[in-house]
Structure formats: structure tokens, C-alpha cells
Motif scaffolding. Structure first.
Motif, PDB file in Angstrom:
ATOM      1  N   ASP A  23      -2.948   3.817  -8.076  1.00  0.00           N
ATOM      2  CA  ASP A  23      -2.556   2.437  -7.759  1.00  0.00           C
ATOM      3  C   ASP A  23      -1.046   2.282  -7.745  1.00  0.00           C
ATOM      4  OD1 ASP A  23      -2.532   2.932 -10.515  1.00  0.00           O
ATOM      5  OD2 ASP A  23      -2.742   0.810 -10.998  1.00  0.00           O
ATOM      6  N   ARG A  24      -0.346   3.029  -8.594  1.00  0.00           N
ATOM      7  CA  ARG A  24       1.113   2.974  -8.612  1.00  0.00           C
ATOM      8  C   ARG A  24       1.678   3.554  -7.321  1.00  0.00           C
ATOM      9  NH1 ARG A  24       2.436   5.739 -14.270  1.00  0.00           N
ATOM     10  NH2 ARG A  24       4.544   5.774 -13.372  1.00  0.00           N
ATOM     11  N   GLU A  38       1.191   0.963  -4.664  1.00  0.00           N
ATOM     12  CA  GLU A  38       2.195  -0.099  -4.812  1.00  0.00           C
ATOM     13  C   GLU A  38       3.543   0.360  -4.255  1.00  0.00           C
ATOM     14  OE1 GLU A  38       2.298  -1.055  -8.923  1.00  0.00           O
ATOM     15  OE2 GLU A  38       0.315  -2.006  -8.945  1.00  0.00           O
ATOM     16  N   ALA A  85       3.324   0.343  -0.486  1.00  0.00           N
ATOM     17  CA  ALA A  85       3.424  -1.028   0.034  1.00  0.00           C
ATOM     18  C   ALA A  85       4.880  -1.494   0.048  1.00  0.00           C
ATOM     19  CB  ALA A  85       2.565  -1.971  -0.807  1.00  0.00           C
ATOM     20  N   LEU A  86       5.608  -1.167  -1.015  1.00  0.00           N
ATOM     21  CA  LEU A  86       7.023  -1.547  -1.056  1.00  0.00           C
ATOM     22  C   LEU A  86       7.814  -0.798   0.012  1.00  0.00           C
ATOM     23  CD1 LEU A  86       9.338  -3.099  -2.279  1.00  0.00           C
ATOM     24  CD2 LEU A  86       9.519  -1.351  -4.069  1.00  0.00           C
ATOM     25  N   GLU A 107       9.778   2.447  -4.887  1.00  0.00           N
ATOM     26  CA  GLU A 107       8.961   2.726  -3.708  1.00  0.00           C
ATOM     27  C   GLU A 107       8.163   4.012  -3.951  1.00  0.00           C
ATOM     28  OE1 GLU A 107      10.276   5.640  -1.787  1.00  0.00           O
ATOM     29  OE2 GLU A 107      11.263   5.633  -3.728  1.00  0.00           O
ATOM     30  N   GLN A 157       7.929   6.293  -7.432  1.00  0.00           N
ATOM     31  CA  GLN A 157       6.697   6.277  -8.222  1.00  0.00           C
ATOM     32  C   GLN A 157       6.145   7.691  -8.387  1.00  0.00           C
ATOM     33  OE1 GLN A 157       5.818   3.829  -9.882  1.00  0.00           O
ATOM     34  NE2 GLN A 157       5.975   1.883  -8.803  1.00  0.00           N
TER      35      GLN A 157
END
Length: 220
Positions: free
Chosen positions: A15-16, A19, A22-23, A172, A176
């Protein structure tokens, strides 16, 4: 070598990575939209017969295209505050990527503008359109249709450049992945998954751009 692949830690932190992806996409979209506007204005300046417009535009494109983007990122984040310009890390990166993309898109748009027959401008003037109306309603749409293939490559390249935001701790995808790598020591697995996300996203962008090209293609 004694190294056994184990993706469990990566999946637990997937999930990180999403995320971060997405960024990355958000950074790319905002930067490219701003950069396209800048690039279009600069492209018109590049082909202008007025040196007061063409010379600054040429200087901008030459300077930015010959500087590594990482240098620009570090300058914007660390040097500009010393000059009284304070932006947070996301704002500074978006500003840099927009300026950087504007320089590259300006050359793409310039080539597209030069491919438009001059007779269209003369026809527009003949029916009473102003030069600005001709540019916005005739020249720019036709030019964008012509340069879509080149724009596709530029957009994909700029999306990959969002990985450089990790240098200033923007969370981003690359940042991550590096963080998960440091926490878990699963080096190979982390970068395999991160690479797969980049490849899949670039493939989707390319497919989307090809679809747009087909929809806007002139009938033969």
C-alpha cells in the motif's frame, strides 16, 4: 549465493508503494500540464520574428535542456531559500519539473508549429480572425494533433523523472521503495516490485496516448 527471495515484507508494505505511485503520477500530471502551457508559449516565441521574444525563449530552452534535472531539483530546494524564495519540497519539485518539461515540450511544439502550412494563417486573416484567435482555434489544435507521438515519449520520460524527487524526501514511489528496502533489507524484492510498477504505469501511459492518437487522427 545464499540469498532466498521473499516478497512477504514487500507485499505487506504494498500500500505504501501504491501511495508513492499515486503521488508520482500526481506530480507528473500537474508538472506536465504547467509545462505544456509554458512550452506552448515558448514555442510561439521561438518562431517569432521579433528577437525580443525569440532570444529569451532560445536562452531558456538552451539553459534548461543542458542542465541535469537533479541539479535543478537540489538548487530549487536548497539554494532558493537562501535567496528568499521558500517552497516546500513538493512545490519546489513541481516547479522544477514544470520548467524542465516546458523546455523540452517547447522544442516539440516548435517542430509541430513549423509543420503547419502558412496558408492556414492567411486564410484565418482573410475571414477576419485575429492572430490570437488563429493561434488558439486553428494552429494550436492542429499542432497538438501532429506532435502527439513525440509528446508520448516526453510524458513517459517526465513520469520516470519523478523518481528524482526522492533526493529531497518527497514520498513518491522511489522514496517509498528505498524506505522499505532500508527497513526490511529485502533489496532485490523491493526493487523488482518498484520496477514492475514503473514499467506497468509507463505501458499504460503509452497505451492511453496511442488511443488518443487514434481518436484524433485525421481520416485517410
Amino acid at each position: 549465493m545464499g540469498y532466498t527471495l521473499n516478497f512477504a515484507v514487500v507485499w505487506r508494505n504494498f500500500d505504501r508503494l501504491l501511495e508513492g505511485l499515486a503521488l508520482s503520477l500526481g506530480l507528473a500530471v500537474v508538472s506536465i500540464l504547467i509545462g505544456a502551457a509554458v512550452g506552448l508559449a515558448v514555442a510561439f516565441a521561438l518562431i517569432s520574428k521579433y528577437r525580443a521574444a525569440s532570444w529569451p525563449a532560445t536562452a531558456y530552452v538552451t539553459l534548461i535542456r543542458n542542465l541535469p534535472i537533479l541539479v535543478l531539483v537540489l538548487f530549487a530546494y536548497f539554494a532558493l531559500p537562501q535567496m528568499g524564495v521558500r517552497l516546500d519540497k513538493i512545490e519546489s519539485f513541481v516547479a522544477v519539473l514544470a520548467i524542465y518539461s516546458g523546455a523540452y515540450l517547447a522544442e516539440v511544439f516548435r517542430a509541430g508549429l513549423l509543420s503547419i502550412p502558412k496558408g492556414l494563417t492567411e486564410a484565418g486573416l482573410a475571414i477576419g480572425l485575429t492572430p490570437m484567435q488563429i493561434r488558439t482555434t486553428i494552429i494550436a489544435p492542429l499542432m497538438l494533433r501532429n506532435v502527439l507521438p513525440s509528446m508520448s515519449s516526453t510524458i513517459i520520460s517526465l513520469f520516470k523523472d519523478t523518481s528524482l524527487a526522492a533526493a529531497i524526501a518527497v514520498p513518491e514511489l522511489t522514496f517509498q521503495a528505498r524506505k522499505i528496502n532500508v527497513e526490511s533489507f529485502r533489496v532485490i524484492e523491493t526493487w523488482i516490485v518498484a520496477s514492475a510498477l514503473y514499467v506497468a504505469t509507463c505501458a499504460l501511459i503509452a497505451a492511453l496516448m496511442r488511443r488518443i492518437e487514434r481518436r484524433l487522427a485525421l481520416p485517410r
